[in-house]
Design a protein around this motif. Structure first.
Motif, PDB file in Angstrom:
ATOM      1  N   UNK A   1      44.562  36.852  40.242  1.00 14.90           N
ATOM      2  CA  UNK A   1      45.097  37.819  39.729  1.00 14.90           C
ATOM      3  C   UNK A   1      45.205  39.159  40.950  1.00 14.90           C
ATOM      4  N   UNK A   2      46.508  39.644  40.967  1.00 20.69           N
ATOM      5  CA  UNK A   2      46.559  40.511  41.854  1.00 20.69           C
ATOM      6  C   UNK A   2      47.111  41.930  41.289  1.00 20.69           C
ATOM      7  N   UNK A   3      46.067  42.806  41.619  1.00 20.70           N
ATOM      8  CA  UNK A   3      46.044  44.293  40.854  1.00 20.70           C
ATOM      9  C   UNK A   3      46.008  43.998  39.337  1.00 20.70           C
ATOM     10  N   UNK A   4      45.100  43.243  39.030  1.00 22.12           N
ATOM     11  CA  UNK A   4      44.627  42.605  37.839  1.00 22.12           C
ATOM     12  C   UNK A   4      45.747  41.984  36.934  1.00 22.12           C
ATOM     13  N   UNK A   5      46.717  41.866  37.405  1.00 25.04           N
ATOM     14  CA  UNK A   5      47.868  40.799  36.686  1.00 25.04           C
ATOM     15  C   UNK A   5      47.647  39.388  37.267  1.00 25.04           C
ATOM     16  N   UNK A   6      47.476  38.186  36.358  1.00 24.20           N
ATOM     17  CA  UNK A   6      47.479  36.882  36.896  1.00 24.20           C
ATOM     18  C   UNK A   6      48.939  36.415  37.378  1.00 24.20           C
ATOM     19  N   UNK A   7      48.754  36.194  38.530  1.00 29.60           N
ATOM     20  CA  UNK A   7      49.963  35.495  39.033  1.00 29.60           C
ATOM     21  C   UNK A   7      50.131  33.861  38.771  1.00 29.60           C
ATOM     22  N   UNK A   8      50.702  33.557  37.724  1.00 30.29           N
ATOM     23  CA  UNK A   8      50.884  32.020  37.337  1.00 30.29           C
ATOM     24  C   UNK A   8      51.221  30.971  38.413  1.00 30.29           C
ATOM     25  N   UNK A   9      51.956  31.526  39.193  1.00 35.02           N
ATOM     26  CA  UNK A   9      52.796  30.477  40.259  1.00 35.02           C
ATOM     27  C   UNK A   9      51.449  30.472  41.455  1.00 35.02           C
ATOM     28  N   UNK A  10      50.268  31.056  41.226  1.00 33.84           N
ATOM     29  CA  UNK A  10      49.221  30.734  42.180  1.00 33.84           C
ATOM     30  C   UNK A  10      48.102  30.062  41.460  1.00 33.84           C
ATOM     31  N   UNK A  11      48.426  29.652  40.212  1.00 33.69           N
ATOM     32  CA  UNK A  11      47.276  29.009  39.590  1.00 33.69           C
ATOM     33  C   UNK A  11      47.197  27.583  40.163  1.00 33.69           C
ATOM     34  N   UNK A  12      45.813  27.008  40.361  1.00 36.03           N
ATOM     35  CA  UNK A  12      45.679  25.695  40.966  1.00 36.03           C
ATOM     36  C   UNK A  12      44.609  25.084  40.163  1.00 36.03           C
ATOM     37  N   UNK A  13      44.691  23.776  40.202  1.00 33.18           N
ATOM     38  CA  UNK A  13      43.514  23.078  39.824  1.00 33.18           C
ATOM     39  C   UNK A  13      42.436  22.614  40.941  1.00 33.18           C
TER      40      UNK A  13
END
Ligand code: GDP
Ligand code: MG
Length: 597
Positions: free
Chosen positions: A488-500
């Protein structure tokens, strides 16, 4: 040409041991190419290949060689890709020839890819001629390396050919060894046509060019052919051989290798390993065929400038025309907008495609975290493939997750062994074997593919100062405690940075990622929290402090041209950023944040 005067072979080697240089020398010494047309690395045609010294598609060249026995022989060389990502393609093209030259750098010895490639040659029943290259180097130890070949690979190296592909020393001996030691092909010229589809590529002028190896029968221009696997029927427009430029030929018979064109629209209409026969008089014994190469690594490609989406589609479609192992489908991301989810054979393949889109099509890209394919076993007993961590289903329905694992072979000088073992251990590796070949250790590890895809190879090179070599093969799926980590950047989830990630490594990984992002994201006028979370739970946090005030306005206030330059520079810098909520995140953050130091 009669069968006894044909030799078909490939060259197997670890990268940089001199495969391309030897191929060049063979072409040059047989006068296949006039001296004035000679340029280095004749067979490596694409720009990126040239720069990185890798060959991606199989290339062939036909050489005519007047041997010492007074007869002239036709030698067909199939040059195959040298990188682990393309190992499967190598194994397939090996089926089209009867022998291999095993090139080993006499100053380095056997390396991980030497082993992987030579085992494929052995599996294809090749006669193998060991060639010790670079004997011009003072550090060359041909006797020691010949012994190592016998110990480690288990083939006779007592009559290995010692050469310098650079100076040309020993090249005539290689040509004689090809003629005397490799078997000639077999085949029946009177039987119905049976040819193997070895490879294919798209040429903007000719359409799809198909490389074939004739096993039985004869093929001529104008013949109506059928591909037995796909069912496709075509008239042969053009038939020829590579010398290495295309040269038309009236007919190809048993044992011969050449190309045909037949108004085939796309590479996808051809299947490597397919049987080509005459439409009317068909062979009764088709080849078994091969499984298509499957992508193993997926990532999202998004245009930095969303207006370039259609250009990106165009570029991806064109590249896919020539590369059946590259897959893509449209993807939408809350943060990045429209893009494509693309599948690759490995990280190098990913990099090659990404570089080509940026360079040849001039589109700036955001590449999201590479991901492997996970198997999600649902509570209702079904299984789904997960290609994108952003698509992870609600955990309440998930029973367990499986991840792909590899068997990695690493060869490394003694003094770096400790660092290599530590690296493998850190990446959740399980040691399977460790043996010595002289002062080099060979370790075999079972590793999760997802721990290898980002930067394993870079790390391995750096902890061993470039002395380690590496090769791997896919082993299958295994259950483990895996979770999706969000950023989360500035409280917003950044889906492109999600990882397993593995649950036990999540905190460590999350902290490292937040720290990296803190360095990568420029300061804004406000404070930015950067967090890693699993489910709703924050597991790591950093805060990027606010910029104090705009100082540039004062500094450059008086000089209009300098100010303009500065603004232009900022604009160019901006182009490679994307806005997430109110925050600009630079393009390189998406890959860099995942690299683990
Ligand atoms: P490939 O990756 O196996 O195709 O290797 P290349 O043919 O590209 O060679 C790798 C490097 O080794 C290049 O810089 C070549 O110039 C060099 N090289 C190849 N053969 C020899 C040789 O016989 N002697 C020396 N000294 N250098 C060589
Ligand atoms: Mg090469």
């Amino acid at each position: 040409t009669d069968l006894k005067h044909i030799r078909n072979f490939s060259i197997v080697a670890h990268i940089d041991h001199g495969k391309s240089t030897l191929a060049d020398r063979l072409i040059q010494m047989t006068g296949t190419v006039a001296a004035r047309d000679m340029q280095e690395q004749l067979l490596d045609s694409m720009d990126i290949e040239r720069e990185r010294g890798i060959t991606i598609k199989a290339n062939t060249v036909r050489i005519e060689y007047p041997a010492q026995d007074g007869d002239t022989y036709v030698l067909n060389l199939i040059d195959t890709p040298g990188h682990v990502d393309f190992a499967y393609e190598v194994s397939r093209s090996m089926q089209a020839v009867e022998g291999s030259l095993l090139v080993v750098d006499a100053s380095q010895g056997v390396e991980a890819q030497t082993l992987a490639n030579v085992y494929q040659a052995i599996e294809a029943d090749h006669e193998i001629v060991p060639v010790l290259n670079k004997v011009d180097l003072p550090a060359a130890e041909p006797e020691r390396v010949a012994e190592q070949i016998e110990d480690v690979i288990g083939i006779d190296a007592s009559d290995a050919v010692e050469i310098s592909a650079k100076t040309g020393l020993g090249i005539p001996d290689v040509l004689e060894a090809i003629v005397q030691r490799l078997p000639h092909p077999e085949g029946d010229a009177d039987a119905p046509l049976k040819a193997m589809l070895v490879d294919s590529y798209y040429d903007p002028y000719l359409g799809v060019v198909v490389i074939i190896r004739v096993l039985d029968g004869k093929i001529k221009k104008g013949d109506r052919i059928q591909m037995l696997g796909t069912g496709g029927k075509y008239p042969v427009d053009r038939l020829g051989v590579f010398r290495p430029k295309m040269q038309d030929i009236a007919e190809l018979g048993p044992g011969e290798i050449g190309f045909l064109t037949a108004s085939i629209k796309q590479v996808r209409d051809t299947r490597v390993g397919d049987t080509i026969t005459h439409e009317k008089k068909q062979t009764a014994t088709p080849l078994p065929g091969f499984k298509p190469a499957q992508p193993v690594v997926f990532c999202g490609l998004f245009p930095v400038d969303s207006a370039e989406f259609e250009d990106l589609r165009d570029a991806i479609e064109k590249l896919a025309l020539n590369d059946a192992s590259f897959s893509f489908e449209m993807e939408t991301s809350a943060a990045l907008g429209f893009g494509f989810r693309c599948g690759f054979l490995g990280l190098l393949h990913l990099e090659v495609i990404r570089d080509r889109i940026e360079r040849e099509y001039d589109i700036d890209l955001i590449t999201t975290a590479p991901s492997v394919i996970y198997h999600i076993h649902m509570k209702d007993g079904t299984m789904q493939e997960l290609h994108n961590p952003a698509d992870m289903p609600d955990l309440t329905h998930v029973d367990h997750l499986e991840e792909p694992r590899i068997k990695a072979t690493i060869m490394v000088p003694d003094e770096y062994l400790g660092d290599v073992l530590k690296l493998c251990q850190d990446r959740r590796g399980i040691q399977l074997d460790m043996t010595y070949a002289g002062t080099r250790a060979m370790v075999v590890y079972d590793l999760p593919l997802n721990e290898v895809v980002f930067d394993f190879y870079d790390r391995l090179k750096s902890v061993t100062k470039g002395y380690a070599s590496f090769d791997y093969q896919m082993e299958g799926y295994q259950t483990d405690n895996l979770v999706k980590m969000q950023v989360l950047v500035n409280d917003e989830p950044v889906d492109a940075l999600s990882t397993m990630v593995h649950r036990d490594r999540a905190e460590q990984r999350g902290r490292a990622m937040c720290e990296k992002l803190k360095d990568l994201i420029p300061r804004h006028m406000f404070k930015i929290p950067i967090q890693a979370a699993i489910g709703g739970k924050v597991i790591a946090r950093e805060t990027l402090s606010a910029m104090r005030k705009d100082v540039t306005a004062k500094c450059y206030g008086g000089d209009a041209t300098r100010k303009k330059k500065l603004l232009e520079k900022q604009k160019a810098g901006k182009k490679r950023m994307r806005q997430f909520g109110k925050v600009d995140i630079p393009q390189e953050a998406f890959i860099s944040a995942l690299k683990m130091d």
